[in-house]
Design a protein around this motif. Structure first.
Motif, PDB file in Angstrom:
ATOM      1  N   SER A 245       0.888  -1.100  -0.014  1.00 42.76           N
ATOM      2  CA  SER A 245       0.073   0.266   0.181  1.00 42.76           C
ATOM      3  C   SER A 245       0.730   1.117  -0.007  1.00 42.76           C
ATOM      4  N   LYS A 246       2.269   1.167   0.478  1.00 41.31           N
ATOM      5  CA  LYS A 246       3.124   2.210   0.542  1.00 41.31           C
ATOM      6  C   LYS A 246       4.390   1.792   0.529  1.00 41.31           C
TER       7      LYS A 246
ATOM      8  N   CYS B 235      20.089  11.016  -2.279  1.00 40.26           N
ATOM      9  CA  CYS B 235      21.104  11.084  -3.200  1.00 40.26           C
ATOM     10  C   CYS B 235      20.479  10.628  -4.516  1.00 40.26           C
ATOM     11  N   PRO B 236      21.258  11.358  -5.590  1.00 33.03           N
ATOM     12  CA  PRO B 236      20.622  10.906  -6.889  1.00 33.03           C
ATOM     13  C   PRO B 236      20.762   9.602  -7.371  1.00 33.03           C
ATOM     14  N   LYS B 237      19.778   9.109  -8.307  1.00 37.21           N
ATOM     15  CA  LYS B 237      19.509   7.717  -8.448  1.00 37.21           C
ATOM     16  C   LYS B 237      20.711   7.305  -9.084  1.00 37.21           C
ATOM     17  N   ARG B 238      21.572   8.140  -9.904  1.00 33.47           N
ATOM     18  CA  ARG B 238      22.876   7.452 -10.313  1.00 33.47           C
ATOM     19  C   ARG B 238      23.647   6.903  -9.390  1.00 33.47           C
TER      20      ARG B 238
ATOM     21  N   GLY C 239      10.467  -4.365 -15.053  1.00 34.72           N
ATOM     22  CA  GLY C 239      11.175  -3.535 -14.270  1.00 34.72           C
ATOM     23  C   GLY C 239      10.725  -2.304 -13.433  1.00 34.72           C
ATOM     24  N   LYS C 240       9.304  -2.502 -13.382  1.00 34.44           N
ATOM     25  CA  LYS C 240       8.798  -1.527 -12.397  1.00 34.44           C
ATOM     26  C   LYS C 240       9.251  -1.434 -11.210  1.00 34.44           C
ATOM     27  N   ALA C 241       9.229  -2.697 -10.307  1.00 38.17           N
ATOM     28  CA  ALA C 241       9.701  -2.847  -8.975  1.00 38.17           C
ATOM     29  C   ALA C 241      10.931  -2.317  -8.824  1.00 38.17           C
ATOM     30  N   ASN C 242      11.953  -2.693  -9.516  1.00 39.69           N
ATOM     31  CA  ASN C 242      13.377  -2.061  -9.573  1.00 39.69           C
ATOM     32  C   ASN C 242      13.606  -0.641  -9.765  1.00 39.69           C
ATOM     33  N   ALA C 243      12.730  -0.003 -10.691  1.00 39.05           N
ATOM     34  CA  ALA C 243      12.603   1.429 -10.935  1.00 39.05           C
ATOM     35  C   ALA C 243      12.262   1.967  -9.473  1.00 39.05           C
ATOM     36  N   CYS C 244      11.140   1.278  -8.877  1.00 39.37           N
ATOM     37  CA  CYS C 244      10.613   2.041  -7.541  1.00 39.37           C
ATOM     38  C   CYS C 244      11.431   1.894  -6.451  1.00 39.37           C
ATOM     39  N   VAL C 245      12.163   0.370  -6.417  1.00 41.04           N
ATOM     40  CA  VAL C 245      13.323   0.514  -5.114  1.00 41.04           C
ATOM     41  C   VAL C 245      14.368   1.473  -5.340  1.00 41.04           C
ATOM     42  N   ILE C 246      14.880   1.692  -6.567  1.00 43.20           N
ATOM     43  CA  ILE C 246      15.818   2.751  -6.883  1.00 43.20           C
ATOM     44  C   ILE C 246      15.281   4.296  -6.517  1.00 43.20           C
ATOM     45  N   GLU C 247      14.041   4.709  -6.733  1.00 40.15           N
ATOM     46  CA  GLU C 247      13.308   5.897  -6.499  1.00 40.15           C
ATOM     47  C   GLU C 247      13.165   6.001  -5.142  1.00 40.15           C
ATOM     48  N   PHE C 248      12.791   4.903  -4.305  1.00 40.76           N
ATOM     49  CA  PHE C 248      12.380   5.028  -2.921  1.00 40.76           C
ATOM     50  C   PHE C 248      13.910   5.291  -2.170  1.00 40.76           C
ATOM     51  N   MET C 249      14.788   4.609  -2.579  1.00 42.28           N
ATOM     52  CA  MET C 249      16.208   4.461  -1.897  1.00 42.28           C
ATOM     53  C   MET C 249      16.877   5.783  -2.169  1.00 42.28           C
TER      54      MET C 249
ATOM     55  N   GLY D 253      18.064 -11.758   7.574  1.00 45.04           N
ATOM     56  CA  GLY D 253      19.196 -11.395   7.583  1.00 45.04           C
ATOM     57  C   GLY D 253      19.402 -10.469   6.340  1.00 45.04           C
ATOM     58  N   GLU D 254      18.294  -9.879   5.799  1.00 45.41           N
ATOM     59  CA  GLU D 254      18.165  -9.171   4.910  1.00 45.41           C
ATOM     60  C   GLU D 254      17.247  -8.142   5.339  1.00 45.41           C
ATOM     61  N   LEU D 255      17.396  -6.761   4.523  1.00 48.11           N
ATOM     62  CA  LEU D 255      16.580  -5.544   4.801  1.00 48.11           C
ATOM     63  C   LEU D 255      15.058  -5.653   4.202  1.00 48.11           C
ATOM     64  N   LYS D 256      14.034  -5.705   5.005  1.00 47.72           N
ATOM     65  CA  LYS D 256      12.825  -5.902   4.233  1.00 47.72           C
ATOM     66  C   LYS D 256      12.168  -4.395   3.889  1.00 47.72           C
ATOM     67  N   ILE D 257      11.803  -4.383   2.609  1.00 47.79           N
ATOM     68  CA  ILE D 257      11.409  -3.304   1.896  1.00 47.79           C
ATOM     69  C   ILE D 257      10.015  -3.401   1.315  1.00 47.79           C
ATOM     70  N   LYS D 258       9.140  -2.578   1.455  1.00 49.34           N
ATOM     71  CA  LYS D 258       7.744  -2.835   0.846  1.00 49.34           C
ATOM     72  C   LYS D 258       7.754  -1.635  -0.278  1.00 49.34           C
ATOM     73  N   ILE D 259       7.353  -1.912  -1.410  1.00 51.50           N
ATOM     74  CA  ILE D 259       7.297  -1.098  -2.536  1.00 51.50           C
ATOM     75  C   ILE D 259       5.840  -1.179  -3.107  1.00 51.50           C
ATOM     76  N   THR D 260       5.293  -0.013  -3.668  1.00 46.76           N
ATOM     77  CA  THR D 260       4.050  -0.036  -4.404  1.00 46.76           C
ATOM     78  C   THR D 260       3.987  -0.735  -5.687  1.00 46.76           C
ATOM     79  N   ALA D 261       4.868  -0.851  -6.336  1.00 44.63           N
ATOM     80  CA  ALA D 261       4.956  -1.148  -7.793  1.00 44.63           C
ATOM     81  C   ALA D 261       4.985  -2.491  -7.930  1.00 44.63           C
ATOM     82  N   PRO D 262       4.213  -3.071  -8.799  1.00 43.63           N
ATOM     83  CA  PRO D 262       4.271  -4.262  -9.154  1.00 43.63           C
ATOM     84  C   PRO D 262       5.651  -5.204  -9.931  1.00 43.63           C
TER      85      PRO D 262
END
Length: 93
Positions: free
Chosen positions: A20-21, A59-62, A43-53, A30-39
């Motif tokens: 939901s957010k 910091c810049p996405k690059r 590649g939508k989830a990967n783009a959303c992870v990079i945008e959120f982080m 042993g990993e960091l759990k992240i919830k993201i809104t993208a399906p």
């Protein structure tokens, strides 16, 4: 979860798509759990992870790259220009 590398940090993530957010949940096997809104399609989830982080670490996405797990829920991210102490504070670890 957080590994120090030359010039930045490496994060080991477990991604839960279609939430939901966007939010950091905490440690999960042993990993960091992240919830993201993208399906997890086209590649939508990967783009959303990079945008959120990028927003989270101010910091810049690059400066963020997925180095492992592009097609998996288990991802390894590298963030340049951030030290481990700063990453821990931002992620509340």
């Amino acid at each position: 979860m957080i590994e120090v590398i030359k010039g930045g940090v490496r994060l080991h993530l477990f991604i839960q798509p279609k939430a939901s957010k966007n939010e950091v949940i905490g440690e999960h096997n042993g990993e960091l759990k992240i919830k993201i809104t993208a399906p997890p399609v086209d590649g939508k989830a990967n783009a959303c992870v990079i945008e959120f982080m990028s927003e989270l670490f101010s910091c810049p996405k690059r400066d963020i790259s997925i180095i492992r797990g592009e097609l998996s829920r288990h991802k390894t991210l590298e963030i340049s220009g951030i030290n481990a102490e700063t990453a821990q504070k931002i992620l509340n670890l």
